[in-house]
Design a protein around this motif. Structure first.
Motif, PDB file in Angstrom:
ATOM      1  N   ARG B 148     110.933  61.184  51.717  1.00 18.82           N
ATOM      2  CA  ARG B 148     110.881  59.902  52.439  1.00 18.82           C
ATOM      3  C   ARG B 148     112.107  59.036  52.148  1.00 18.82           C
ATOM      4  O   ARG B 148     112.372  58.068  52.829  1.00 18.82           O
ATOM      5  CB  ARG B 148     109.622  59.134  52.041  1.00 18.82           C
ATOM      6  N   TYR B 149     112.817  59.384  51.099  1.00 14.71           N
ATOM      7  CA  TYR B 149     113.977  58.569  50.720  1.00 14.71           C
ATOM      8  C   TYR B 149     115.277  59.335  50.938  1.00 14.71           C
ATOM      9  O   TYR B 149     115.323  60.547  50.802  1.00 14.71           O
ATOM     10  CB  TYR B 149     113.850  58.128  49.256  1.00 14.71           C
ATOM     11  N   ALA B 201     115.298  58.634  40.700  1.00 13.63           N
ATOM     12  CA  ALA B 201     114.983  58.894  42.110  1.00 13.63           C
ATOM     13  C   ALA B 201     113.715  58.146  42.505  1.00 13.63           C
ATOM     14  O   ALA B 201     112.781  58.026  41.698  1.00 13.63           O
ATOM     15  CB  ALA B 201     114.776  60.394  42.311  1.00 13.63           C
ATOM     16  N   ARG B 202     113.701  57.667  43.730  1.00 11.69           N
ATOM     17  CA  ARG B 202     112.503  56.965  44.210  1.00 11.69           C
ATOM     18  C   ARG B 202     111.470  57.983  44.646  1.00 11.69           C
ATOM     19  O   ARG B 202     111.793  58.974  45.304  1.00 11.69           O
ATOM     20  CB  ARG B 202     112.869  56.037  45.364  1.00 11.69           C
ATOM     21  N   VAL B 203     110.222  57.722  44.279  1.00  9.38           N
ATOM     22  CA  VAL B 203     109.137  58.622  44.693  1.00  9.38           C
ATOM     23  C   VAL B 203     107.913  57.789  45.073  1.00  9.38           C
ATOM     24  O   VAL B 203     107.707  56.696  44.537  1.00  9.38           O
ATOM     25  CB  VAL B 203     108.745  59.629  43.579  1.00  9.38           C
ATOM     26  N   GLY B 207     107.121  54.093  43.322  1.00 10.11           N
ATOM     27  CA  GLY B 207     107.368  54.763  42.046  1.00 10.11           C
ATOM     28  C   GLY B 207     108.798  55.261  41.899  1.00 10.11           C
ATOM     29  O   GLY B 207     109.623  55.146  42.794  1.00 10.11           O
ATOM     30  N   PHE B 208     109.063  55.820  40.733  1.00  7.34           N
ATOM     31  CA  PHE B 208     110.380  56.400  40.463  1.00  7.34           C
ATOM     32  C   PHE B 208     110.209  57.525  39.440  1.00  7.34           C
ATOM     33  O   PHE B 208     109.165  57.643  38.786  1.00  7.34           O
ATOM     34  CB  PHE B 208     111.334  55.333  39.920  1.00  7.34           C
ATOM     35  N   ALA B 227     105.207  64.307  38.435  1.00  4.10           N
ATOM     36  CA  ALA B 227     104.783  65.355  39.382  1.00  4.10           C
ATOM     37  C   ALA B 227     105.883  65.791  40.353  1.00  4.10           C
ATOM     38  O   ALA B 227     106.100  66.998  40.542  1.00  4.10           O
ATOM     39  CB  ALA B 227     103.542  64.902  40.140  1.00  4.10           C
ATOM     40  N   PRO B 228     106.627  64.868  40.980  1.00  2.00           N
ATOM     41  CA  PRO B 228     107.677  65.323  41.918  1.00  2.00           C
ATOM     42  C   PRO B 228     108.768  66.143  41.240  1.00  2.00           C
ATOM     43  O   PRO B 228     109.314  67.065  41.826  1.00  2.00           O
ATOM     44  CB  PRO B 228     108.255  64.002  42.459  1.00  2.00           C
TER      45      PRO B 228
END
Lengths: 369, 365
Positions: B148-149, B201-203, B207-208, B227-228
Motif C-alpha cells: 500500500r505504500y 518501512a510503513r506497514v 504501523g511501521f 509480521a510483514p
C-alpha cells in the motif's frame, strides 16, 4: 643484510626473463585454444575434419617406441593431414625437429598401432616472433635438401589488442619459399592473405583445456599450475579440511618419488601436465623454497599454503604482488641468485654404489626421455 | 506430516504452523519492546548439505521451542579472549527452508558482535556453509514491506556504502538519512556499493517496522510490527535468493558471465581490481596466467574445493568457468567478492557460440 645493487639487478633480470617466458608460453596455449575453438565451432571446419588431437604422437614404422610429439594433428576429408607446431621464437633445433615431423610416416593410435598419413600432408609451423630471413633461408634450404613429402607452411600467431576486443590472429608468413596448405576450408583460411583471427571471448572457452603444449612445458608455468590447480588433488580428506579451515597445512604434504608418476586426472583438461612436467614443477618450486626434497626418504615435502610470501630479499618488480604466479617466480628468481640449489645437498656421504643408483641431487629422478 | 532431519517427527498442520508463526511474532515483538536497542537477527546460510549433515556439521543440538518459538535446533559458539574470558553466543535454527539449500539461523546478539561467532560457527562446516550475501538488488527488494505504500515512503535511517572501482573516493561513508527513493538513486548515481542499511518501512494503517539489512548476509529486526518482515524473509527475499543462485546451479562447466553496468575494464589497470577482489578471498589461491591484453586467472577455493578459471575479455564482463564440482556457494563467493569491488553485476549462463566459416573469414569469430 643489504644486497649489493648488482645482486638486486640480477634477481630482477632473472625474474623478468622467466616471467617473459611464462607469458609467452601462455600465449602459445591461447593459440592452441583458438585453433581448437575454430575446429569445433565452425561447422564447415568441423564437417571436413575427421580427427584432431593436441597430444599426437607421430613416427615412422619401426620407431613406435620413440615417437615425436608435435602440438597438434588434424586429419581432414578426403585425405589431408596437418601437423602443427607452435614456437615462441626461432631456435636452431627447429630445423631438425620440423624435418623429423616431415619424415614421420604416421601417427600412433591409443593402442600404439601406427596409422599411416596420406600423401597430401602439411607441416604448420607457427611463430609468435617471426624468424629473420637468414633463419628462414636456413630452414627452407634444409627442408629442400632433405625433401620430406609434406609442404612446410610457416605462419605467425599474435595476440592483439583491438577496440572490439582482444583477439588471436593467424597469418601465413609472406616469404617467397613458404609452402601452401592443402585445399580445404581450414587450409584455405590459413592460405588467405588476410589470415584469420579469433576473439579472446571465443577462444577462452577452450583455454582451460591446455595446461601445456604437447611437447613443451615451461617450468615456471608448470610450477604455478601445479601449485594452484594440481596440488589440491594430492591432499587427503583431512588435509583438505585443514586447508579449508586455515588456508595452510600444518605439516607438509609428502609426495614419494615413486608416486610422482600418478598425476591427478583433471576433468576437462585435454593437455594436462605429465609426470616429467610435475617433476620439473616440483624442482622449480624447490628452488623457490616452497618444496624440499628429503633424500633419505626419497620424498618431496610441499609446504602448501594459500598465502605465498615474498622473501625479504626479493627484488622490487613492476608486476602486481597479489598474484601468486608473480610471487612464485619472484621467489625462484631470488633464491636462484641468493641461495642456488647446491650440486651436492647436505646428507650422508654416498657410497660409490649408491651414487651409481642415485641420479643426482638437483634432479632426483631419471631424466625424461 | 513433515519429517525434520530424521531425528524426530513433528506434526505441523497448517493451523499449528500459523499458530507457531504468530507465537514467534508475538514473542519477538515483546522482546523488542523490552529492549531499547534490540536486534533479532536472521542469518541466511547457503549450504549444499542436507538438513542432517548441516545440523551435524554445525554441531547443533535439539532445543525446546519454548526458548525461541519455532526453533528446532541451536548451537552455542564459545570464544575465549586474550584474558581467557569466555564469550558465548547462541544461534537457533529456524526450520523454514527445508531442502532449498538456504538455511535460516537466528541470534539475539548485536550483529556486529555476533558476526565473529557466526564465522566461527561456519568454520565448523569446513567450507560447506556460507553466509548468503544480500547485494544491492536484494536490499532494494526489501524496502517495501507493505504494497500500500510507495518505495520512497520507506525511510533509510542509516546507510553505509563505499565507492566501487574504478570510481574514485575515500573510505566508506554514511549517507544522510532520507527516503529510500532518493537514497538508492544516489547510490546508483555515485556508483557506490551498499554495505548496510537500516530502514523504517510503513506497514498497516499506522504501523511501521524498523529493520537492518547487511550485504554480509543477515537481516535484523529492530522494532515495530514484525509480521510483514517475516513474510518478506520467508517469501519474496528467500525466493529471490534462490533465483539468484540458479544460474550457478545450472552452469555445469559452461561459462557464467557477470556483466557489470559500466565498462569497468576500460583500463587494463582495472584488472588489478579483479585480482584484488579474488585474491582477498580467504582460503583460496589465485594465479594469473595472462593479464595483457585479456585476463585469465585460475582459482582454487579450498573452503569447499571449487576450482575456477576467471576471464575478462571485454570492457564490462567477468566470465567464470567452474570445473566439475564447483558448488553454487563457491560461485557465489566469487560473485560477491567482485560485486563488493565493482558493484552488482547481472548473472547469465553463456549460450554456445554459433559461427559460420564466413564469420571466420570476415573476422567476426
Amino acid at each position: 643484510m643489504a644486497l649489493s645493487k648488482s645482486t638486486e639487478d640480477r634477481i630482477k633480470e632473472r625474474f623478468d626473463e622467466k616471467y617473459k617466458e611464462y607469458r609467452a608460453h601462455d600465449q602459445t596455449l591461447s593459440a592452441l585454444a583458438a585453433l581448437r575453438f575454430v575446429l569445433e565451432v565452425i561447422p564447415e571446419l568441423k564437417q571436413e575434419t575427421v580427427f584432431w588431437s593436441f597430444r599426437p604422437r607421430v613416427c615412422s614404422l619401426g620407431f613406435e617406441s620413440n615417437p615425436y610429439t608435435p602440438d597438434g594433428l588434424i586429419l581432414q576429408r578426403p585425405s589431408l593431414g596437418f601437423l602443427l607446431e607452435l614456437k615462441t621464437s626461432w631456435n636452431d633445433h627447429d630445423v631438425v625437429q620440423v624435418i623429423n615431423y616431415g619424415k614421420a610416416e604416421g601417427y600412433l593410435q591409443a593402442d600404439g598401432t601406427l596409422t599411416r598419413f596420406s600423401e597430401n600432408n602439411c607441416i604448420l609451423l607457427g611463430y609468435q616472433n617471426v624468424p629473420g630471413d637468414s633463419h628462414l633461408k636456413l630452414l627452407f634450404d634444409e627442408w629442400e635438401n632433405r625433401k620430406p613429402a609434406p609442404s612446410l607452411v610457416l605462419f605467425r600467431y599474435d595476440l592483439q589488442r583491438a577496440p572490439s576486443g582482444d583477439c588471436m590472429s593467424f597469418s601465413r608468413i609472406p616469404y617467397a619459399r613458404n609452402g601452401i596448405c592443402p585445399r580445404s576450408h581450414f587450409g584455405g583460411v590459413i592460405n588467405s592473405a588476410r589470415g584469420f583471427s579469433v576473439s579472446a571471448a571465443s577462444f577462452t572457452e577452450m583455454k582451460a583445456k591446455f595446461h601445456k603444449a604437447n611437447d613443451q612445458a615451461i617450468d615456471s608455468y608448470a610450477a604455478v599450475l601445479w601449485w594452484t590447480v594440481y596440488a589440491k588433488h594430492y591432499l587427503s580428506e583431512e588435509q583438505q579440511a585443514e586447508m579449508a579451515v586455515g588456508g595452510r597445512l600444518q605439516t607438509p604434504l609428502q609426495i614419494q618419488l615413486d608416486q610422482i608418476g600418478k598425476v591427478p586426472v583433471l576433468p576437462d583438461v585435454e593437455v594436462p601436465l605429465t609426470t616429467s612436467d610435475v617433476r620439473m614443477a616440483l624442482e622449480f618450486l624447490r628452488q623457490a623454497g616452497l618444496v624440499s626434497f628429503k633424500i633419505r626418504e626419497s620424498v618431496y615435502e610441499v609446504k602448501l599454503r594459500q598465502n605465498v610470501r615474498l622473501p625479504s630479499r626479493a627484488a622490487a618488480i613492476d608486476a602486481t604482488q597479489e598474484d601468486i604466479a608473480v610471487k612464485i617466480i619472484n621467489r625462484w628468481a631470488t633464491y636462484s641468485i641468493t641461495k642456488p640449489l647446491t650440486k651436492r645437498p647436505v646428507g650422508p656421504k654416498r657410497t660409490k654404489s649408491r651414487r651409481h643408483r642415485d641420479p643426482g641431487p638437483t634432479l632426483p629422478f631419471p631424466e625424461p626421455l | 506430516m513433515i519429517t525434520i532431519r530424521g531425528r524426530c517427527t513433528l506434526k505441523y498442520e497448517y493451523y499449528s504452523m500459523n499458530e507457531s508463526l504468530r507465537e514467534f511474532e508475538t514473542w519477538i515483538e515483546q522482546k523488542a519492546a523490552e529492549e531499547i536497542h534490540f536486534s533479532g537477527t536472521f542469518w541466511f546460510v547457503l549450504s549444499p548439505q542436507s538438513e542432517d549433515r548441516f545440523a551435524d556439521g554445525l554441531k547443533q543440538r535439539p532445543v525446546d521451542p519454548q526458548t525461541v518459538p519455532m526453533a528446532d535446533f541451536a548451537t552455542d559458539v564459545v570464544i575465549k579472549d586474550r584474558r581467557d574470558r569466555t564469550h558465548k553466543t547462541t544461534f537457533w535454527h529456524l526450520p523454514f527452508h527445508k531442502g532449498s539449500g538456504l538455511h535460516l539461523l537466528f541470534s539475539l546478539e548485536r550483529p556486529s558482535r555476533a558476526l565473529r561467532f557466526m564465522y566461527r560457527l561456519l568454520a565448523r562446516a569446513r567450507g560447506k556453509a556460507h553466509l548468503f550475501p544480500i547485494g544491492h538488488r536484494l536490499v532494494r527488494s526489501c524496502v517495501q514491506l507493505d504494497d500500500r505504500y510507495e518505495f520512497s515512503q520507506t525511510r533509510v535511517l542509516r546507510g553505509v556504502s563505499y565507492p566501487s572501482q574504478p570510481s574514485e573516493g575515500g573510505a566508506e561513508i554514511k549517507l544522510n538519512p532520507g527516503d529510500a527513493g532518493v537514497f538508492f538513486e544516489r547510490l546508483d548515481e555515485d556508483h557506490r556499493v551498499l554495505k548496510l542499511a537500516r530502514m523504517r518501512a510503513r506497514v498497516g494503517d499506522e504501523g511501521f517496522c524498523e529493520f537492518t539489512v547487511s550485504r554480509i548476509g543477515y537481516m535484523s529486526y529492530n522494532k515495530g510490527q514484525f509480521a510483514p518482515l517475516l513474510k518478506l524473509i520467508l517469501g519474496r527475499l528467500s525466493q529471490e535468493m534462490s533465483a539468484s543462485v540458479r544460474p550457478f546451479e545450472e552452469a555445469r562447466g559452461r561459462f557464467v558471465a557477470l556483466r557489470f553496468p559500466d565498462p569497468v575494464f576500460a583500463e587494463r589497470s582495472s584488472y588489478s581490481g579483479v585480482l584484488g577482489a579474488l585474491s582477498r578471498l580467504p582460503r583460496a589461491t589465485l594465479a594469473v596466467l595472462h593479464a595483457n591484453p585479456y585476463f585469465h586467472a585460475t582459482l582454487t577455493n579450498y573452503e569447499d574445493g571449487g576450482e575456477f578459471d576467471v576471464f575478462v575479455t571485454d570492457l564490462s564482463t567477468v566470465r567464470i568457468q567452474g570445473r566439475a564440482g564447483a558448488s553454487p556457494a563457491s560461485f557465489l563467493r566469487l560473485y560477491n567478492s567482485l560485486a563488493e569491488v565493482f558493484r552488482e553485476p547481472t548473472v547469465k549462463i553463456e549460450e554456445p557460440h554459433r559461427f559460420r566459416l564466413k564469420d571466420l573469414v570476415e573476422g567476426r569469430v
